[in-house]
Scaffold this motif. Sequence first.
Motif, mmCIF file in Angstrom:
data_model
loop_
_atom_site.group_PDB
_atom_site.id
_atom_site.type_symbol
_atom_site.label_atom_id
_atom_site.label_comp_id
_atom_site.label_asym_id
_atom_site.label_seq_id
_atom_site.Cartn_x
_atom_site.Cartn_y
_atom_site.Cartn_z
ATOM 1 N N GLY A 39 16.914 -6.097 5.963
ATOM 2 C CA GLY A 39 16.951 -7.494 6.362
ATOM 3 C C GLY A 39 15.695 -8.261 5.985
ATOM 4 O O GLY A 39 15.307 -9.210 6.664
ATOM 5 N N LEU A 40 15.061 -7.873 4.877
ATOM 6 C CA LEU A 40 13.812 -8.508 4.469
ATOM 7 C C LEU A 40 14.044 -9.914 3.923
ATOM 8 O O LEU A 40 14.994 -10.155 3.192
ATOM 9 C CB LEU A 40 13.114 -7.675 3.385
ATOM 10 N N VAL A 41 13.164 -10.825 4.284
ATOM 11 C CA VAL A 41 13.070 -12.147 3.675
ATOM 12 C C VAL A 41 11.639 -12.242 3.159
ATOM 13 O O VAL A 41 10.696 -12.158 3.956
ATOM 14 C CB VAL A 41 13.383 -13.280 4.671
ATOM 15 N N LEU A 42 11.482 -12.395 1.851
ATOM 16 C CA LEU A 42 10.174 -12.211 1.231
ATOM 17 C C LEU A 42 9.555 -13.499 0.712
ATOM 18 O O LEU A 42 10.248 -14.378 0.208
ATOM 19 C CB LEU A 42 10.297 -11.211 0.081
ATOM 20 N N ASN A 43 8.243 -13.547 0.854
ATOM 21 C CA ASN A 43 7.407 -14.619 0.322
ATOM 22 C C ASN A 43 6.322 -13.933 -0.502
ATOM 23 O O ASN A 43 5.569 -13.123 0.025
ATOM 24 C CB ASN A 43 6.805 -15.423 1.468
ATOM 25 N N PHE A 44 6.250 -14.231 -1.793
ATOM 26 C CA PHE A 44 5.303 -13.588 -2.686
ATOM 27 C C PHE A 44 4.033 -14.413 -2.772
ATOM 28 O O PHE A 44 4.086 -15.605 -3.056
ATOM 29 C CB PHE A 44 5.924 -13.389 -4.061
ATOM 30 N N VAL A 45 2.884 -13.775 -2.500
ATOM 31 C CA VAL A 45 1.588 -14.458 -2.529
ATOM 32 C C VAL A 45 0.597 -13.626 -3.339
ATOM 33 O O VAL A 45 0.803 -12.435 -3.563
ATOM 34 C CB VAL A 45 1.029 -14.702 -1.101
ATOM 35 N N SER A 46 -0.504 -14.253 -3.735
ATOM 36 C CA SER A 46 -1.564 -13.533 -4.434
ATOM 37 C C SER A 46 -2.300 -12.635 -3.435
ATOM 38 O O SER A 46 -2.334 -12.936 -2.237
ATOM 39 C CB SER A 46 -2.547 -14.508 -5.064
ATOM 40 N N PRO A 47 -2.898 -11.553 -3.906
ATOM 41 C CA PRO A 47 -3.663 -10.682 -3.001
ATOM 42 C C PRO A 47 -4.780 -11.430 -2.274
ATOM 43 O O PRO A 47 -5.115 -11.094 -1.137
ATOM 44 C CB PRO A 47 -4.229 -9.603 -3.925
ATOM 45 N N GLU A 48 -5.346 -12.469 -2.891
ATOM 46 C CA GLU A 48 -6.426 -13.241 -2.277
ATOM 47 C C GLU A 48 -5.937 -14.061 -1.076
ATOM 48 O O GLU A 48 -6.731 -14.431 -0.221
ATOM 49 C CB GLU A 48 -7.066 -14.188 -3.307
ATOM 50 N N ALA A 49 -4.646 -14.344 -1.008
ATOM 51 C CA ALA A 49 -4.083 -15.142 0.075
ATOM 52 C C ALA A 49 -3.689 -14.278 1.277
ATOM 53 O O ALA A 49 -3.208 -14.792 2.284
ATOM 54 C CB ALA A 49 -2.862 -15.916 -0.413
ATOM 55 N N PHE A 50 -3.913 -12.966 1.202
ATOM 56 C CA PHE A 50 -3.460 -12.021 2.222
ATOM 57 C C PHE A 50 -4.643 -11.235 2.766
ATOM 58 O O PHE A 50 -5.421 -10.677 1.994
ATOM 59 C CB PHE A 50 -2.436 -11.067 1.599
ATOM 60 N N ARG A 51 -4.787 -11.187 4.093
ATOM 61 C CA ARG A 51 -5.894 -10.465 4.728
ATOM 62 C C ARG A 51 -5.385 -9.619 5.894
ATOM 63 O O ARG A 51 -4.704 -10.138 6.782
ATOM 64 C CB ARG A 51 -6.944 -11.454 5.244
ATOM 65 N N GLY A 77 7.704 1.559 12.608
ATOM 66 C CA GLY A 77 8.585 1.590 11.445
ATOM 67 C C GLY A 77 8.837 0.268 10.752
ATOM 68 O O GLY A 77 9.598 0.212 9.794
ATOM 69 N N VAL A 78 8.204 -0.816 11.194
ATOM 70 C CA VAL A 78 8.449 -2.129 10.602
ATOM 71 C C VAL A 78 7.692 -2.273 9.285
ATOM 72 O O VAL A 78 6.525 -1.904 9.184
ATOM 73 C CB VAL A 78 8.044 -3.252 11.588
ATOM 74 N N GLN A 79 8.380 -2.843 8.271
ATOM 75 C CA GLN A 79 7.735 -3.163 7.000
ATOM 76 C C GLN A 79 7.313 -4.618 7.043
ATOM 77 O O GLN A 79 8.130 -5.523 6.936
ATOM 78 C CB GLN A 79 8.674 -2.940 5.820
ATOM 79 N N SER A 80 6.018 -4.857 7.213
ATOM 80 C CA SER A 80 5.492 -6.218 7.281
ATOM 81 C C SER A 80 5.240 -6.802 5.899
ATOM 82 O O SER A 80 5.321 -8.018 5.716
ATOM 83 C CB SER A 80 4.181 -6.249 8.067
ATOM 84 N N PHE A 81 4.918 -5.958 4.929
ATOM 85 C CA PHE A 81 4.585 -6.424 3.590
ATOM 86 C C PHE A 81 4.663 -5.269 2.609
ATOM 87 O O PHE A 81 4.800 -4.105 2.999
ATOM 88 C CB PHE A 81 3.175 -7.043 3.566
ATOM 89 N N ALA A 82 4.571 -5.614 1.340
ATOM 90 C CA ALA A 82 4.496 -4.632 0.260
ATOM 91 C C ALA A 82 3.473 -5.143 -0.743
ATOM 92 O O ALA A 82 3.189 -6.347 -0.801
ATOM 93 C CB ALA A 82 5.849 -4.466 -0.403
ATOM 94 N N ARG A 83 2.897 -4.244 -1.502
ATOM 95 C CA ARG A 83 1.936 -4.618 -2.544
ATOM 96 C C ARG A 83 2.456 -4.103 -3.878
ATOM 97 O O ARG A 83 3.062 -3.042 -3.938
ATOM 98 C CB ARG A 83 0.570 -3.988 -2.279
ATOM 99 N N GLY A 84 2.198 -4.886 -4.921
ATOM 100 C CA GLY A 84 2.660 -4.413 -6.215
ATOM 101 C C GLY A 84 2.378 -5.352 -7.343
ATOM 102 O O GLY A 84 1.582 -6.289 -7.226
ATOM 103 N N ALA A 85 3.070 -5.084 -8.443
ATOM 104 C CA ALA A 85 2.938 -5.880 -9.655
ATOM 105 C C ALA A 85 4.145 -6.783 -9.779
ATOM 106 O O ALA A 85 5.278 -6.311 -9.833
ATOM 107 C CB ALA A 85 2.835 -4.963 -10.867
ATOM 108 N N GLY A 86 3.887 -8.073 -9.802
ATOM 109 C CA GLY A 86 4.946 -9.052 -10.017
ATOM 110 C C GLY A 86 4.950 -9.495 -11.464
ATOM 111 O O GLY A 86 4.142 -9.039 -12.276
ATOM 112 N N PRO A 87 5.833 -10.413 -11.812
ATOM 113 C CA PRO A 87 5.901 -10.884 -13.192
ATOM 114 C C PRO A 87 4.622 -11.581 -13.664
ATOM 115 O O PRO A 87 4.346 -11.634 -14.853
ATOM 116 C CB PRO A 87 7.059 -11.873 -13.190
ATOM 117 N N HIS A 88 3.816 -12.084 -12.725
ATOM 118 C CA HIS A 88 2.595 -12.808 -13.086
ATOM 119 C C HIS A 88 1.329 -12.072 -12.651
ATOM 120 O O HIS A 88 0.275 -12.678 -12.532
ATOM 121 C CB HIS A 88 2.619 -14.214 -12.481
#
Length: 117
Positions: A39-51, A77-88
């Motif tokens: 049931g994830l709803v995702l918002n993609f941000v730069s690593p600098e915008a996340f602390r 067990g909750v997934q709050s976020f993920a880190r990775g390589a996006g298209p940009h």
Amino acid sequence: MADVKTHTGSCRCGAVAYEVDTDLEGLIECNCSHCYRKGLVLNFVSPEAFRMTADGPQTEYLFNNHKIRHLFCDTCGVQSFARGAGPHGPMVAVNIRTLTDIEPFSWIAQRVDGRSF
């Protein structure tokens, strides 16, 4: 375009908590086997915008092409976020359902057909 604001979020138990600077635009709800089941709803941000504000123990889950590190709290067990390589470049995929300072269902997400990728 909406204003960028600092939002707070966490897993259910609070062991994992964070702040993110975002305008909550471009939200996606994906139907891939991972996102849909959780049931994830995702918002993609730069690593600098996340602390991180509470960095409790997390377990990593990789699937498909292993480009995204899906992290979930070892306690609740909750997934709050993920880190990775996006298209940009590097990105953080924030599960906006874990934001603690927004009204549930006050957002609109675009549905994406990730199942077909």
